[in-house]
Design an enzyme around this catalytic site. Structure first.
Site, mmCIF file in Angstrom:
data_model
loop_
_atom_site.group_PDB
_atom_site.id
_atom_site.type_symbol
_atom_site.label_atom_id
_atom_site.label_comp_id
_atom_site.label_asym_id
_atom_site.label_seq_id
_atom_site.Cartn_x
_atom_site.Cartn_y
_atom_site.Cartn_z
ATOM 1 N N ASP A 32 -10.950 -2.807 9.169
ATOM 2 C CA ASP A 32 -11.074 -4.028 8.375
ATOM 3 C C ASP A 32 -11.999 -5.029 9.056
ATOM 4 O O ASP A 32 -12.755 -5.735 8.415
ATOM 5 C CB ASP A 32 -9.694 -4.656 8.171
ATOM 6 C CG ASP A 32 -8.844 -3.831 7.227
ATOM 7 O OD1 ASP A 32 -7.693 -4.207 6.977
ATOM 8 O OD2 ASP A 32 -9.336 -2.794 6.730
ATOM 9 N N TYR A 35 -15.521 -4.064 8.550
ATOM 10 C CA TYR A 35 -15.868 -4.355 7.160
ATOM 11 C C TYR A 35 -16.118 -5.859 6.977
ATOM 12 O O TYR A 35 -17.098 -6.265 6.356
ATOM 13 C CB TYR A 35 -14.756 -3.877 6.227
ATOM 14 C CG TYR A 35 -14.979 -4.268 4.803
ATOM 15 C CD1 TYR A 35 -14.353 -5.382 4.267
ATOM 16 C CD2 TYR A 35 -15.852 -3.552 3.999
ATOM 17 C CE1 TYR A 35 -14.582 -5.775 2.968
ATOM 18 C CE2 TYR A 35 -16.098 -3.943 2.694
ATOM 19 C CZ TYR A 35 -15.458 -5.051 2.180
ATOM 20 O OH TYR A 35 -15.704 -5.437 0.896
ATOM 21 N N GLU A 116 5.362 -17.717 -0.945
ATOM 22 C CA GLU A 116 6.107 -16.482 -0.678
ATOM 23 C C GLU A 116 5.315 -15.562 0.247
ATOM 24 O O GLU A 116 4.096 -15.682 0.337
ATOM 25 C CB GLU A 116 6.476 -15.754 -1.977
ATOM 26 C CG GLU A 116 5.317 -15.281 -2.816
ATOM 27 C CD GLU A 116 5.808 -14.656 -4.130
ATOM 28 O OE1 GLU A 116 6.315 -13.536 -4.059
ATOM 29 O OE2 GLU A 116 5.682 -15.302 -5.186
ATOM 30 N N LYS A 118 3.228 -12.531 1.570
ATOM 31 C CA LYS A 118 2.231 -11.726 0.855
ATOM 32 C C LYS A 118 2.398 -10.262 1.261
ATOM 33 O O LYS A 118 2.219 -9.902 2.418
ATOM 34 C CB LYS A 118 0.837 -12.228 1.240
ATOM 35 C CG LYS A 118 -0.304 -11.527 0.552
ATOM 36 C CD LYS A 118 -1.631 -12.208 0.945
ATOM 37 C CE LYS A 118 -2.816 -11.502 0.339
ATOM 38 N NZ LYS A 118 -2.989 -10.160 0.911
ATOM 39 N N ARG A 139 -5.290 -3.551 -10.868
ATOM 40 C CA ARG A 139 -6.248 -4.642 -10.908
ATOM 41 C C ARG A 139 -7.679 -4.125 -11.120
ATOM 42 O O ARG A 139 -8.445 -4.716 -11.859
ATOM 43 C CB ARG A 139 -6.199 -5.431 -9.606
ATOM 44 C CG ARG A 139 -7.357 -6.403 -9.494
ATOM 45 C CD ARG A 139 -7.515 -6.924 -8.096
ATOM 46 N NE ARG A 139 -6.710 -8.114 -7.910
ATOM 47 C CZ ARG A 139 -6.315 -8.555 -6.735
ATOM 48 N NH1 ARG A 139 -6.617 -7.879 -5.656
ATOM 49 N NH2 ARG A 139 -5.610 -9.641 -6.628
ATOM 50 N N CYS A 432 0.705 24.978 18.530
ATOM 51 C CA CYS A 432 1.378 26.043 19.252
ATOM 52 C C CYS A 432 1.799 27.031 18.173
ATOM 53 O O CYS A 432 2.546 26.665 17.267
ATOM 54 C CB CYS A 432 2.605 25.507 19.981
ATOM 55 S SG CYS A 432 3.650 26.835 20.603
HETATM 56 ZN ZN ZN Z 1 5.314 25.888 21.979
#
Ligand code: ZN
Length: 682
Positions: A32, A35, A116, A118, A139, A432
């Protein structure tokens, strides 16, 4: 073109790509923060030269384009996104901006607020007509979302009819309820743990989980996901009087919608800030992932007058909580062995307090990720947690790296049984593959006896663990060699319990071969693949002789699955395991039903396409029906399609069928066509 124009074009392309990864694929490849850096650079360049802003710039839209497979829904009133505040100063600036455009005679001292927590989930709009849920839409980009009604219906705390509570409230003629679909943290951790045990992909965070689950094309998958909903607002309502945000929440509550219990309604702006600070420190006590708080001005009349600027309303703001990160030291890097034998690296940390919780372990996901981040023993690292989500190591702090440190190598031997580890193909996971590995045994037993496999009634995880610890089970085949006397000697095993258990075990020997195959827990061979394989290889002997090429010849079996099966059967320990099952008398082949299949092949030669939600069948069931009667089902409509079977909310396939003049059937007519022939539908 000027340099700045070239850079702008690059940024738009990059950001749009990352938006697509995040919103459309639910699979982001950058953080984030990375970005945000790209977005900030774009915003700054555009602010300096507004004439260079193009209509396709990511700053000009709220989210990403919807997937084409869902029907598109135009929101009558757009679902806007909110502006952000990062500290109290941002909040005071917001209040000051609001104050400057309030109508004559109203000051900020007159305002009431509703606050409130979020939730980090996915916003949806639910439309009810005369009390009945008629549509759920995501949305999307704010103006156009996706019709996910079928999926929304599977969310248990969304009422299908309102009022959901038994009161004498008359439902409004029409109402659009807005809220957030999310996953409770406990469920999120449980889901990811189960995925890890199965060697399957996990979700990076609760938001991606909610989005990925709500946007499944197959709503049966959504139904299995523990999604939840909180209502937080009304888009519009006809036939009811609601004048404030607080009234709206009360009204929604009265209609039976889940409303966040931690809501503040106040006229005191300092109380708003106090409330936010309280939840910032207590966020980890919330049962969901909260990434901030939402503050709204209470009066709808004032909301209307304040209006919207750009994409965001002026009358609301989101206060973002800081990331929950801390630095600490990596004491050791170890591997944990799951049921399929997948080895997952994790870091043992010098205990550190993050958001009120002591963290001493963090996941490192897999060895490729570990190598990419180059996290080493002795490193000082940044550790992050979100809510109660399992903490992750974000990155090492290179300046603090000890001079003698070495990169971590994936273990060549299993940390538990010391057998050589293996990587399968291109896969990032390390395994494994020793079937007798004790770490895997308990999880293997749990899976073998489970409903999707041998379905041994009364054989729970506790019993599996106890028997493994007592040494009565050393592999899954030992289940069929349990002795009555040795069970009776165990704590908590009364005669009745033992007899019931032994009866269930005995009965399970007759389970269909594909369920046994599922129970073996071969990687990538879940119940669907197991069934597919047994149609071509109807016995354990034919299957164990199969080559990768033989297996890949089965439609639906790719190289990954084929390689995994061949590798499994090539191990002598696994061959010995099969022999034990054989001695025990477990069914190791497909038993043909006594009567031959007498279904008439009345749909032979016909090609069908299925679209939309059918009244009683899933698409898979409809496909099975058609195939049982000899017909063929394809994914897309073409000239070669004979019929399109259409349910509710069909996608673009319905338009295509009409343009090609292909007859459309509903579920009922399809059944008639199969039983009575073509005259039934013409
Ligand atoms: Zn193992």
């Amino acid at each position: 073109m000027a340099d700045v124009e070239i850079r702008l074009a690059e940024l738009r392309d990059q950001i749009n790509y990352h938006l697509y990864r995040y919103h459309t694929l639910d699979d982001p490849i950058i953080s984030d923060t990375e970005y945000d850096q790209l977005m900030n650079e774009l915003r700054e360049l555009e602010a300096a030269q507004p004439e260079l802003v193009t209509p396709d710039s990511p700053t000009q839209r709220v989210g990403a384009e919807p997937l084409s497979e869902f029907e598109k829904v135009t929101h009558p009133i757009p679902l806007t996104s909110l502006g952000n505040a990062f500290d109290d100063n941002d909040m005071r600036n917001w209040l000051a901006r609001v104050g400057r455009i309030l109508p004559e005679g109203v000051t900020t001292a007159d305002l009431e607020f509703v606050v409130e927590p979020k939730i980090d989930g996915l916003a949806i709009a639910l439309t009810y007509e005369n009390g009945l849920l008629v549509r759920g839409a995501t949305r999307g980009n704010g103006s156009v979302g996706e019709n996910v009604t079928a999926n929304v219906r599977t969310i248990k705390n969304i009422p299908l009819r309102i009022p959901a509570k038994s009161n004498d409230l008359t439902p409004p003629e029409r109402i659009e309820v807005r809220g957030e679909v999310y996953i409770p943290i406990a469920e999120f951790n449980k889901f990811n743990k189960a995925q890890t045990d199965k060697g399957e992909r996990i979700y990076a965070n609760p938001r991606n989980f909610a989005a990925g689950s709500l946007r499944q094309l197959d709503s049966k998958i959504t139904a299995q996901r523990p999604l939840a909903f909180f209502g937080y607002g009304i888009g519009y309502v006809e036939g009811a009087e609601v004048q404030t945000q607080h009234q709206a929440l009360d009204y929604l509550k009265a209609l039976g919608f889940p409303i966040n219990p931690d809501i503040l309604h106040t006229a005191d702006f300092n109380a708003v800030l106090d409330f936010i600070h309280t939840w910032m420190t207590r966020r980890n006590q919330l049962p969901y992932d909260a990434d901030g708080a939402v503050i709204k001005i209470n009066s709808f009349a004032l909301q209307e007058q304040l209006g919207v600027v750009g994409n965001a309303p002026r009358w609301a703001i989101a206060y973002k909580f800081p990331a929950q990160e801390a630095t600490t030291k990596v004491l050791a890097i170890k591997g944990n062995v799951g049921r399929t034998g997948q080895i997952t690296p994790y870091a043992e940390l010098e205990p550190v307090n993050i958001g009120g919780v002591t963290v001493s372990q963090a996941t490192l996901h897999n060895y490729d990720d570990l190598a990419k981040k180059d996290i080493r023993e002795g490193d000082t690292v940044v550790v992050k947690r979100a809510g109660d989500v399992i903490p992750q190591v974000v990155k090492p702090i290179l300046d603090l790296r000890p001079a003698n440190s070495q990169p971590v190598q994936p273990p060549e031997r299993c940390p538990v049984c010391n057998e050589p580890t293996s990587r399968q193909g291109e896969d990032v996971a390390l395994f494994c593959i020793n079937a007798a590995c004790p770490a895997q045994l308990i999880r293997q037993i749990e899976y073998f006896v489970s409903r999707s496999a041998m379905d041994i009634e009364g054989f729970g995880i506790k019993i599996g663990e106890q028997l493994a610890v007592e040494g009565l089970l050393t592999d899954i085949a030992d289940i069929y060699f349990l002795q009555r006397e040795s069970l009776l000697a165990l704590e908590g095993f009364a005669a009745k319990k033992v007899d019931n258990l032994l009866t269930s075990i005995e009965q399970s020997k007759q389970r269909p071969f594909h369920r046994f195959l599922t129970g073996l827990g071969i990687r990538y061979v879940g119940s669907t693949v197991a069934e597919l394989i047994t149609t071509t290889f109807p016995s354990i002997d034919s299957l164990s002789q199969a080559s990768e090429a033989d297996l890949e010849a089965i439609e639906g079996v790719g190289p990954r699955i084929a390689a995994s099966i061949v590798a499994w059967f090539s191990r002598p320990a696994n061959q010995a395991l099969i022999e034990k099952f054989r001695q025990a008398g477990v069914t190791l082949q497909v038993i043909q039903p006594a009567e031959a299949d007498s279904t008439p092949q009345s749909l032979a030669g016909l090609t069908f396409v299925i679209t939309g939600t059918l009244p009683t069948w899933s698409r898979t069931e409809a496909k099975e029906f058609i195939e049982q009667y000899g017909g063929k089902v394809t994914g897309s409509v073409s000239k070669n399609t004979n019929y399109v079977v259409m349910g509710d909310n069909p996608g673009s396939k319905a338009d295509k069928a009409q343009s090609l003049n292909i007859p459309i059937l509903d579920e009922e007519t399809l059944k008639k066509l199969a039983s009575e022939g073509k005259t039934a539908v013409t």
